[in-house]
Write a protein that holds these residues in place. Sequence first.
Motif, PDB file in Angstrom:
ATOM      1  N   ASP A 174      10.938 -47.298 -11.824  1.00  0.00           N
ATOM      2  CA  ASP A 174       9.930 -47.838 -10.904  1.00  0.00           C
ATOM      3  C   ASP A 174      10.499 -48.029  -9.495  1.00  0.00           C
ATOM      4  O   ASP A 174       9.836 -47.727  -8.498  1.00  0.00           O
ATOM      5  CB  ASP A 174       9.382 -49.171 -11.430  1.00  0.00           C
ATOM      6  N   LEU A 175      11.721 -48.530  -9.405  1.00  0.00           N
ATOM      7  CA  LEU A 175      12.360 -48.691  -8.089  1.00  0.00           C
ATOM      8  C   LEU A 175      12.532 -47.327  -7.421  1.00  0.00           C
ATOM      9  O   LEU A 175      12.258 -47.159  -6.220  1.00  0.00           O
ATOM     10  CB  LEU A 175      13.729 -49.369  -8.233  1.00  0.00           C
ATOM     11  N   GLN A 176      12.985 -46.355  -8.205  1.00  0.00           N
ATOM     12  CA  GLN A 176      13.212 -45.007  -7.681  1.00  0.00           C
ATOM     13  C   GLN A 176      11.902 -44.397  -7.161  1.00  0.00           C
ATOM     14  O   GLN A 176      11.845 -43.864  -6.054  1.00  0.00           O
ATOM     15  CB  GLN A 176      13.768 -44.149  -8.841  1.00  0.00           C
ATOM     16  N   GLU A 177      10.845 -44.508  -7.971  1.00  0.00           N
ATOM     17  CA  GLU A 177       9.567 -43.896  -7.586  1.00  0.00           C
ATOM     18  C   GLU A 177       8.982 -44.581  -6.352  1.00  0.00           C
ATOM     19  O   GLU A 177       8.436 -43.927  -5.463  1.00  0.00           O
ATOM     20  CB  GLU A 177       8.592 -43.980  -8.770  1.00  0.00           C
ATOM     21  N   LYS A 178       9.136 -45.898  -6.292  1.00  0.00           N
ATOM     22  CA  LYS A 178       8.630 -46.620  -5.114  1.00  0.00           C
ATOM     23  C   LYS A 178       9.349 -46.137  -3.849  1.00  0.00           C
ATOM     24  O   LYS A 178       8.713 -45.908  -2.812  1.00  0.00           O
ATOM     25  CB  LYS A 178       8.837 -48.138  -5.304  1.00  0.00           C
ATOM     26  N   ALA A 179      10.661 -45.953  -3.937  1.00  0.00           N
ATOM     27  CA  ALA A 179      11.415 -45.492  -2.768  1.00  0.00           C
ATOM     28  C   ALA A 179      10.978 -44.086  -2.345  1.00  0.00           C
ATOM     29  O   ALA A 179      10.859 -43.799  -1.149  1.00  0.00           O
ATOM     30  CB  ALA A 179      12.915 -45.524  -3.062  1.00  0.00           C
TER      31      ALA A 179
END
Lengths: 309, 309
Positions: free
Chosen positions: A184-189
Motif C-alpha cells: 500500500d505504501l509503495q502503490e501510494k508513492a
Amino acid sequence: METSVKVKDVIVLGGTHGDEMSGVCLVRKWLNGSPLTAKTCEVIPYLSNVEAIKLCRRYKDCDLNRQFTEENLKSVLADTELSYEVKRAREMNEKFAEMNGSTFILDLHNTTSNSQVCLIVEELDGFSLHMCRYIQQAFPKGVCRIWILGGSVEYGDTRCMVKRGIAIEVGPQPQAVVRADIMDLQEKAVNLSLEFIDKYNQGVCFDSCQIEGYKTFIKIDFPRNSQGDIAGMIHQNLQDQDWKPLTRSSTVFRRFNGDDVTLGDVIDDVGVEESVYPMFVNEAAYYEKGIAFHLTNKVHMSLPALKLE
Amino acid sequence: METSVKVKDVIVLGGTHGDEMSGVCLVRKWLNGSPLTAKTCEVIPYLSNVEAIKLCRRYKDCDLNRQFTEENLKSVLADTELSYEVKRAREMNEKFAEMNGSTFILDLHNTTSNSQVCLIVEELDGFSLHMCRYIQQAFPKGVCRIWILGGSVEYGDTRCMVKRGIAIEVGPQPQAVVRADIMDLQEKAVNLSLEFIDKYNQGVCFDSCQIEGYKTFIKIDFPRNSQGDIAGMIHQNLQDQDWKPLTRSSTVFRRFNGDDVTLGDVIDDVGVEESVYPMFVNEAAYYEKGIAFHLTNKVHMSLPALKLE
C-alpha cells in the motif's frame, strides 16, 4: 526558475531485484487487468529481472541494478559471453533509452530494513527532487524520507537509461514475501509520482522551496572474525531504528560473545560530532556487500521553482 | 509413569535451512570459543546444510529437512547420481544415527511469520512433549507455543535420524538476516532444553500433566490466477496474527484487485464451526509450496509422569 520538457512516458519497473515482491506484484497487477494510468502521459509497467523473478532471488548472476553502465551497454562481447543481467540491461536499454528524451523511470524496491518509504534521487536532478518533495508531503510526517545520491557518480542503476527517475524503496519486508501494508505504501508513492507528473505536464508551477534529505557518508560493516564470518549483529537498540539519530556513544552492535559495540568503537571521529542517521539497518542483501547499515547526515537543499518549459 | 533411557548426547543443528540465520550464528558461536555445555551429557553443535549456508539460501538442490527418509538413507545409487542434500542427509545419518540410542536432536529454525517461539514435536514422543511443556512454562504467557505433528507420519526431517528430538522455530525474521531479539529467544529455548535434560538425567520426576498444543488440519494457498501467479496477499487483518483465533467470517486475503476474501470463501465447512488458529502466516519459503498459512485446532493432551528408567 528551472524548466524542463514534458514527460511523455513513465516506465514503472518492478522486480529489478527478483525477490522484492511489492514491485513484482504491483507490476503484474497493472499488466493484468488493473492498468496504471495517468492523464498526460503513457505509463508502462515492466518486469525488469525476469529470470530472477522466476527464481525468486535478488539476481541470477549479478545485481541488475549495477549493470546499466556505459561499458556494459556498449559492450562488443557476444551475448553468449555475457551474464544474464548484462544481457538484460542491454535489452532494456535498447527498448527504453531511445524512446525519446522525455521518459521518466520509477524503479520499485523493497528492503528488510525499517525504512518506511525512502525515495532515492540524484542531487543534480531538480525535477525529481521536486517530485520527491511532492510525494513526501502527502504522507504523514516521518513516513517518507529522501535519500540523495551525490553529484555526478553513476551507479549503473536503471535510472541511467533515461537520465530522469527515482527509486521508491519501501520496508520492512522480508525477501520473497509480499505484505499488504508495504504494498500500500509503495502503490501510494507511485500514484503520487504520476499525480505530480500530470500537474507538471499541465503547466502547474512548483514554487522554489527547501527540501530535507539524507546523504550517506560512510557504510558500516558487521564485526567479523578471522574467517570473514560475522561475529556480531545489529544491537537491539538499533534494530528497526532507521533514521533515528545516533551519537558516538550509541550501541550499534552486540558481538556474539555478548559485548556491546558503540558507534565510536567502529568509526573515526570524522564527521560525528553531531547526530548522524542510520539507514538500511540490517538489509538482508547487504550482508554480502559488507554493509550492516549506512550512516547519513541530514542535509537541506534549496530548489529553484519548476515549470514546464 | 513413562520411563526412558538417559540422554547421552544432544546434537544442536543450525542451518538445516541455510538462510535461517539464528541457528547458523548460534552454532558458529558455540563452535568458536563460547561452547554450549550441559552437566550430564555431551552437546554437539553442528551446521547441517553447509553448501546452502555458503549460498545463504534455504537449500542448494532440495529441502534437506525432507531428505532423511528411509528410501534416501538406504539408497543404493552412487553419490554422483544424488542431489547435494540427499548426500548430506546420508553423511549426517552415518555420523549421528549410530552413535547410540540415547541421542537427542534440537533443530533450530526461523520463519518470516510472527510465530514467536514455536516448538515442533511428534505426538507419540512423550519425552519431548514434557520437554516442550518445560520450555513453554519458562517463557511469559503467549510467547511459546507447541505445534504437534500427527502420529506415525514421518516427514523425513532431521529428527528421523535419532527418533527423539524437537525443532525450535522462531520468528519473525527475514531470510538471510539475524535479529538480536529472535536469536535471544532461540538461545533461551536451547538452554531450557538442556536444563530439562540435565534434570531428567539426574532423576527428577516430571509429574503427569496436561499440555496445550496446536495441530494442523489444513494448509491454505494464496489466491492464484490462471498462470499460477499469486493474485492476492495475506490481508492486513491476518498479517502478523499467528495463533490468534479466526472464524469463517474473518478476512484472510486481499486480492490485488482490492476484494477481501474471508476464511469461509476459501474452505469448506469442515471443522470450522469453532475458532481455528493460523500459523506460518506469510512464511517466505512456503510460497513455492503453495501455502499461505496453516490452519490449526487447539488440542489438549494428557501426559503421564516421566522419569529416568
